[in-house]
Design an enzyme around this catalytic site. Structure first.
Site, PDB file in Angstrom:
ATOM      1  N   ASP A  91       0.851  -1.187   0.000  1.00 43.91           N
ATOM      2  CA  ASP A  91       0.000   0.000   0.000  1.00 43.91           C
ATOM      3  C   ASP A  91       0.891   1.242   0.000  1.00 43.91           C
ATOM      4  O   ASP A  91       1.504   1.572   1.009  1.00 43.91           O
ATOM      5  CB  ASP A  91      -0.902   0.037   1.246  1.00 43.91           C
ATOM      6  CG  ASP A  91      -1.989  -1.039   1.208  1.00 43.91           C
ATOM      7  OD1 ASP A  91      -1.786  -2.073   0.532  1.00 43.91           O
ATOM      8  OD2 ASP A  91      -3.028  -0.851   1.859  1.00 43.91           O
ATOM      9  N   LYS A 106      -6.932   3.256  -3.323  1.00 43.00           N
ATOM     10  CA  LYS A 106      -7.370   3.264  -1.936  1.00 43.00           C
ATOM     11  C   LYS A 106      -7.573   4.706  -1.488  1.00 43.00           C
ATOM     12  O   LYS A 106      -6.809   5.586  -1.891  1.00 43.00           O
ATOM     13  CB  LYS A 106      -6.279   2.570  -1.103  1.00 43.00           C
ATOM     14  CG  LYS A 106      -6.472   2.586   0.396  1.00 43.00           C
ATOM     15  CD  LYS A 106      -5.381   1.729   1.077  1.00 43.00           C
ATOM     16  CE  LYS A 106      -5.335   1.953   2.582  1.00 43.00           C
ATOM     17  NZ  LYS A 106      -4.243   1.217   3.234  1.00 43.00           N
ATOM     18  N   LYS A 132     -10.330   0.125  -2.494  1.00 44.94           N
ATOM     19  CA  LYS A 132     -10.242  -0.072  -1.042  1.00 44.94           C
ATOM     20  C   LYS A 132     -10.526   1.229  -0.303  1.00 44.94           C
ATOM     21  O   LYS A 132      -9.664   2.088  -0.227  1.00 44.94           O
ATOM     22  CB  LYS A 132      -8.850  -0.608  -0.670  1.00 44.94           C
ATOM     23  CG  LYS A 132      -8.639  -0.747   0.840  1.00 44.94           C
ATOM     24  CD  LYS A 132      -7.291  -1.385   1.169  1.00 44.94           C
ATOM     25  CE  LYS A 132      -6.988  -1.335   2.656  1.00 44.94           C
ATOM     26  NZ  LYS A 132      -5.664  -1.872   2.991  1.00 44.94           N
TER      27      LYS A 132
END
Lengths: 295, 287
Positions: free
Chosen positions: A132, A195, A231
């Protein structure tokens, strides 16, 4: 880099969200949805005080959400800081649960690219299945879109086989136009997932932001045929809200995205609330947090 | 000249320091004994109760960690506020069928009862605490602590004094409470919420619902995040249900049957003790 700016109708986005969120999901559908939510969770601990013990405990929880309830899925992944990757990897041996690591000087991203790439290579070498990363918001807001795009592409290369999730940190991007533009840049530059947030900035994942990102994914899929994952992270702690997000995905992207390969929730306390709801559905009795693991 | 139309109060619930309508959108028509006035009362649902428990749980930490002296002051303040709203309660009690004299007596008694428990709020702990003799080098002592979130089914017959007699000892002990008001005469109960609202009682410490007892008693007694239940009434079926459901999470069931709440013997510090838990501590001492 082509930087076509989509103008987003903010009021329209709000209205769309409130219509989608007014759907009522009950009984069997609710139980089904709650199970799906559990399987999509990236169980997260990202605190300066994280210890090996806490990470191991969380890994155990990931695989054993609530053993008293039969037929529960496991969560999709554990999300930790780079120094915890090896510990999490070892603790999750023999399960299907992925290890995701934040990287690139999370949460600010304020270090030179060289260090960021080293960090990514290190977490992948330690066994992280997913990375991430955060984008350089300062550069993005300064209009240096090419820099942001190149950075994402370099990180993607450093990831190798690991999946790359690109955190836009929408709470710092100010407008929905910027959210859309950052989503487009991230997808074109090689993101496997986009995300919303680090969870360290408020506001984190807000429903209109998630909707705009889902629409960006839909448009990208129509154009290129590639399915990018989504996400939302930060501030999603209630089962009801997570089900509302499922409705939003279903209506925006369709059935294909309703699984952990293409949709995740970044959350720490959501799992317990979902478990309490499942138990409420099966026993008819409202539950107390006292009877679920602390995390 | 046209007669002025009175502005009537909307009777709502009291949850977390706010006055929401019931989430269910259902109402009960309440008519006074003379059939002259009709009022819509919220028919609270299990979800209203669930929300109230969440509010009570959130408020518990703050309320229980206040000093006993401060809780005492706030209880006294409720009494002061009730005194100031005397005429409003007079009207409602008379509307509910009391005589003027009986209404006045009930209000006086309610204020006195609040002051009574205000007095006890910073004294029960020393009365109910003790030092235990042990044959080891320990200083061993026991003292009462609040139980947590208490659900309560208030007496049906006496709407104001009944509610006050139940709520005051529970909050004097540092607990927070979700109380189901008298089903027959709910007017005073919601007006009492307005008194609480102006008395420095933080939102969520007392939550007042109205509705059907038969519909809500199941959730009141079974909720896993409730630590004690106070039941007022004489229905043996209901008492059995409360006691059985209380066993689910071993919540403490307290049953008050055949009580005359106008009687002085229904106020005593043991009613505070009923919703407290005794904690015993072993403290090492040198020999």
């Amino acid at each position: 880099m082509e930087t076509f700016i989509h103008r987003i109708d903010q009021v329209g986005a709000q209205e769309r969200v409130s219509r989608l969120f007014s759907r009522s999901i009950k009984k069997e559908s609710k139980i089904e949805a709650l199970h799906t939510v559990l399987s999509m969770i990236d169980l997260t601990t990202l605190e300066g005080k994280d210890s090996p013990g806490k990470v191991k405990q969380l890994c155990y929880k990931a695989a054993h959400l609530h053993d008293q309830l039969p037929n529960l899925p496991t969560v999709a992944a554990i999300c930790v800081y780079p120094t915890m990757v090896a510990i999490a990897k070892k603790a999750l041996e023999g399960t299907d649960i992925n290890v995701a690591s934040v990287a690139t000087a999370f949460p600010s991203g304020m270090t030179p690219l060289e260090y960021k790439l080293n960090e990514v290579k290190m977490v992948v070498a330690e066994g992280a299945d997913e990375v991430d990363m955060v984008i350089s918001r300062g550069k993005f807001l300064g209009g240096e879109y090419n820099y942001v795009a190149d950075e994402i592409a370099s990180v993607k290369e450093a990831c190798g086989k690991a999946h790359l999730k690109v955190i836009l940190e929408t709470g710092e991007l100010v407008t929905l136009d910027n959210v859309r533009l950052a989503s487009d840049i991230a997808m074109k530059s090689g993101a496997d997932f986009i995300k919303t947030s680090t969870g360290k900035v408020s506001p984190a994942a807000t429903p209109p932001v998630v909707l705009i990102m889902l629409e960006a994914i839909r448009d990208y899929f129509k154009k290129t045929g590639k399915k990018i994952g989504m996400k939302p992270a930060g501030g999603i702690s209630k089962a009801k809200l997570s089900i509302q997000y499922l409705v939003m995905i279903k209506e925006t992207l369709g059935q294909d995205w309703l699984n952990a390969d293409l949709f995740r929730f970044g959350a720490s306390s959501l799992a317990n609330d979902v478990l309490m709801q499942i138990l409420k559905q099966s026993t008819g009795v409202y539950q107390s947090a006292n009877y679920f693991s602390m995390d | 000249m046209k007669k002025r139309e009175d502005i009537k109060k909307t009777y709502k619930l009291y949850i977390g320091g706010k006055f929401p309508r019931t989430e269910s959108g259902r109402y009960i028509k309440w008519t006074d004994p003379k059939k002259a006035t009709t009022v819509n009362i919220c028919r609270g649902s299990r979800k209203d109760f669930r929300n109230a428990v969440v509010a009570a749980r959130e408020a518990f930490c703050g309320w229980s960690s206040r000093t006993a002296y401060n809780r005492s002051q706030i209880l006294y303040r409720i009494g002061e506020m009730l005194e100031g709203r005397r005429s409003q309660f007079m009207d409602e009690l008379i509307l509910q069928g009391s005589s003027k004299k009986a209404a006045e007596k009930e209000i006086n008694l309610s204020i006195d009862r609040l002051i009574y428990y205000a007095g006890w709020a910073d004294k029960y702990q020393q009365i109910f605490s003790r030092v235990n003799p042990v044959a080891l080098p320990y200083f061993n002592f026991s003292y009462p602590e609040p139980t947590g979130v208490v659900s309560a089914i208030a007496p049906n017959e006496s709407s104001l004094i009944g509610l006050v007699s139940i709520v005051a000892p529970i909050i004097a002990g540092g607990n927070t409470v979700v109380v189901l008001a008298s089903e027959e005469n709910p007017l005073c109960s919601i007006t009492f919420a307005e008194v609480l609202h102006t008395s420095d009682v933080s939102g969520g410490v007392v939550n007042i619902l109205t509705g059907h007892r038969s519909e809500l008693i199941e959730q009141f007694s079974s909720h896993m995040d409730v630590n004690a239940i106070v039941y007022c009434g004489n229905e043996s079926e209901e008492i059995k249900l409360v006691q059985e459901n209380a066993a689910l999470n071993v919540k403490r069931p307290i049953v008050y049957s055949n009580e005359n709440w106008h009687n002085k013997n229904t106020q005593d510090p043991y009613r505070i003790l009923n919703t407290l838990e005794i904690k015993t501590t072993w403290h090492p001492v040198s020999i």
